[in-house]
Motif scaffolding. Structure first.
Motif: not given
Length: 414
Positions: A192-199, A253-260
Motif C-alpha cells: 500500500n501507499l499513503h498519498r497526500l496532496n497539498w496545495m 490546504e490538504l486536498k487528498r489523503d488516501v491509502t491503498g
C-alpha cells in the motif's frame, strides 16, 4: 476502407491500410513475415497515448489489445511474465492477485505495458527508475518474422542483465526492433501507499524541494501559472511518512489523503485530453531550470496556459535510448519538467518558446511527447546511439518496422 486512427489527444490521425489484432505470437509472426515479403511496413500501437507519430503508418497497424494478461509469476524470485497488450490498470490488479506489484507507475494507467516501456514512461521518485528499467527479459518478433528471446528469457543470468546489449536496446526501443510478444518484469511484494496532496504557494516548494525529494519515496509537484500556487503530491508506505508538509503555511490546504494498493493510489484521473512536452534534465536541488521556465511563462504565456507544469524525479538506468541512461548522467538521477496544455487550447507557440530552456540545461525529450529534436541533436545526447542502431540493423535489416517519423528521427533516408 480502414477506419481512421486518432491518438488519445486528437493531435495525430492517419488511416492505415489494415488494422490487425493478432491473438497470439504465432499470428503476429505470420503477419510480420508476410508484410516483409510484400514490402509493407508494420507499426505496433498500444493505447495511442503518445503525442508523437511514433505509431503512424499507411500500411499495417498492429493492435496488441488481444494479447493481454499475466502469464506467470514467481513472487519469491521477484519476477512476472506478462503479455504486451496488458493495460497498466489491469496489470496492477492481476499482479496483486499473486501478491506482487510494480515498484512504480506513471501518472496515468490507461497505457499498455508494451507502449509504456517502449517510450520510457516513468513515475516519480529519486530512487525509482522508469518502467523500462524493470524489464529483465521477454520475447519479440523481429523484422524477418522470427520470434526471439532477450534478457533472462535468453538465459542471461539476472545479475548480468544490465550489461546485455540486446536487452538494453529493447528496454526503450520505440517499437523499432520488433513487436513485443511477452515481457518479463522485475516486481516487488504487493504494498500500500499513503498519498497526500497539498496545495501551497510555489515559494514554499522552492524553499523545501531538496528535503521533499530526499525524505519521500515519491514526490512531485504541479505549478499553476495563473495563481502561482503549487500542488505537492507525496507517496510513501504507511508508517514511513516524513514530517515535512506545508501545513500552517499561507495558502496551504490538504486536498487528498488516501491509502491503498500502489496501482490504485499512484495514477491520476485524466478525463480531459491534453498535449504535453517533457524533458529529462540532470537533477538539480535548486530547480534552476524550473525557475527559468516559471519566469518565462509568467512573462509571455500566462494568459494562454490553462494547465500546469509538472516536476518529477527518476533514478538512472542502463537502456541505450533511455532519457535517464546512466552514462550520460554520470550515474546520477534526473528531474523532469513537463508542460501540459488542454488539447482544445493552442500549445505550439508555448512549447516551442520554452523548449530551448530545456536544451540549455542538457535535457533529453520524452520519446512519446512533443519535441523538435532530430537525429543530429539526438545522437549527441545518447552515448549508445550507434550501438542501438547496430542492434536495429541486425533485427530489422529491411526496415519493416520503420515509418517516416522514425526515419527522420534516426536520420535515415526515406
Amino acid at each position: 476502407m480502414t477506419q481512421e486512427f486518432r491518438n488519445w489527444s486528437g493531435s495525430i490521425s492517419f488511416t492505415p491500410e489494415t488494422i490487425a489484432a493478432p491473438k497470439n505470437a504465432s499470428q503476429l509472426l505470420t503477419l510480420v513475415k508476410r508484410a516483409g515479403q510484400r514490402g509493407s511496413t508494420v507499426r505496433p500501437v498500444g493505447s495511442g497515448h503518445s503525442s508523437t507519430p511514433i505509431f503512424s503508418t499507411e500500411d499495417i497497424l498492429i493492435s496488441l489489445d488481444k494479447m493481454a494478461g499475466v502469464v506467470e509469476v514467481d513472487a519469491e524470485a521477484g519476477w512476472a511474465k506478462v503479455l504486451p497488450g496488458t493495460g497498466l490498470r489491469d496489470l496492477g490488479e492481476q499482479l496483486a492477485q499473486h501478491g506482487v506489484a510494480m515498484e512504480n507507475l506513471g501518472d496515468v494507467d490507461y497505457q499498455s505495458i508494451a507502449g509504456a516501456v517502449s517510450t520510457g514512461t516513468h513515475g516519480s521518485g529519486i530512487t525509482l527508475g522508469n518502467l523500462s528499467s524493470t524489464v529483465i527479459g521477454g520475447t519479440l518478433v523481429n523484422g524477418t518474422g522470427e520470434e526471439m528471446c532477450f534478457g533472462v528469457d535468453a538465459g542471461v543470468p539476472p545479475p548480468d542483465v544490465e550489461s546485455d546489449d540486446l536487452l538494453r536496446a529493447v528496454q526503450v526501443s520505440l517499437g523499432a526492433l520488433g513487436v513485443l510478444t511477452s515481457l518479463t518484469l522485475r516486481v516487488e511484494s504487493a504494498h500500500n501507499l499513503h498519498r497526500l496532496n497539498w496545495m501551497t504557494h510555489i515559494d514554499w516548494v522552492l524553499e523545501n524541494y531538496a528535503e521533499l525529494v530526499r525524505t519521500n519515496r515519491s514526490m512531485d509537484f504541479y505549478w499553476y501559472p495563473r495563481s502561482d500556487l503549487a500542488q505537492v503530491r507525496t507517496l510513501n508506505k504507511p508508517g514511513e511518512e516524513p514530517q515535512l508538509t506545508p501545513q500552517g503555511e499561507p495558502y496551504s490546504e490538504l486536498k487528498r489523503d488516501v491509502t491503498g494498493p500502489n496501482y490504485e493510489i499512484i495514477p491520476n484521473d485524466r478525463m480531459l485530453p491534453f498535449e504535453e512536452m517533457e524533458y529529462m534534465l540532470p537533477f538539480d536541488r535548486e530547480l534552476a531550470a524550473f525557475r527559468r521556465v516559471r519566469e518565462r511563462v509568467k512573462l509571455k504565456h500566462r494568459a494562454e496556459v490553462g494547465w500546469r507544469v509538472l516536476v518529477r524525479t527518476i533514478a538512472s538506468d542502463h537502456a541505450m535510448l533511455s532519457n535517464t541512461e546512466a552514462e550520460y548522467r554520470q550515474g546520477g538521477p534526473s528531474m523532469t519538467i513537463a508542460l501540459l496544455q488542454n488539447n482544445t487550447l493552442p500549445f505550439t507557440r508555448y512549447f516551442n518558446d520554452i523548449e530551448p530552456i530545456f536544451w540549455e540545461f542538457n535535457g533529453r525529450p520524452h520519446w512519446g511527447k512533443k519535441h523538435r529534436l532530430k537525429s543530429t541533436e539526438l545522437a549527441a545526447l545518447y552515448p549508445k546511439w550507434e550501438s542501438f542502431h547496430a542492434v536495429r540493423g541486425e533485427l530489422d535489416p529491411d526496415g519493416v518496422f520503420m515509418n517516416d517519423y522514425l526515419r527522420e528521427l534516426f536520420g535515415e533516408e526515406i
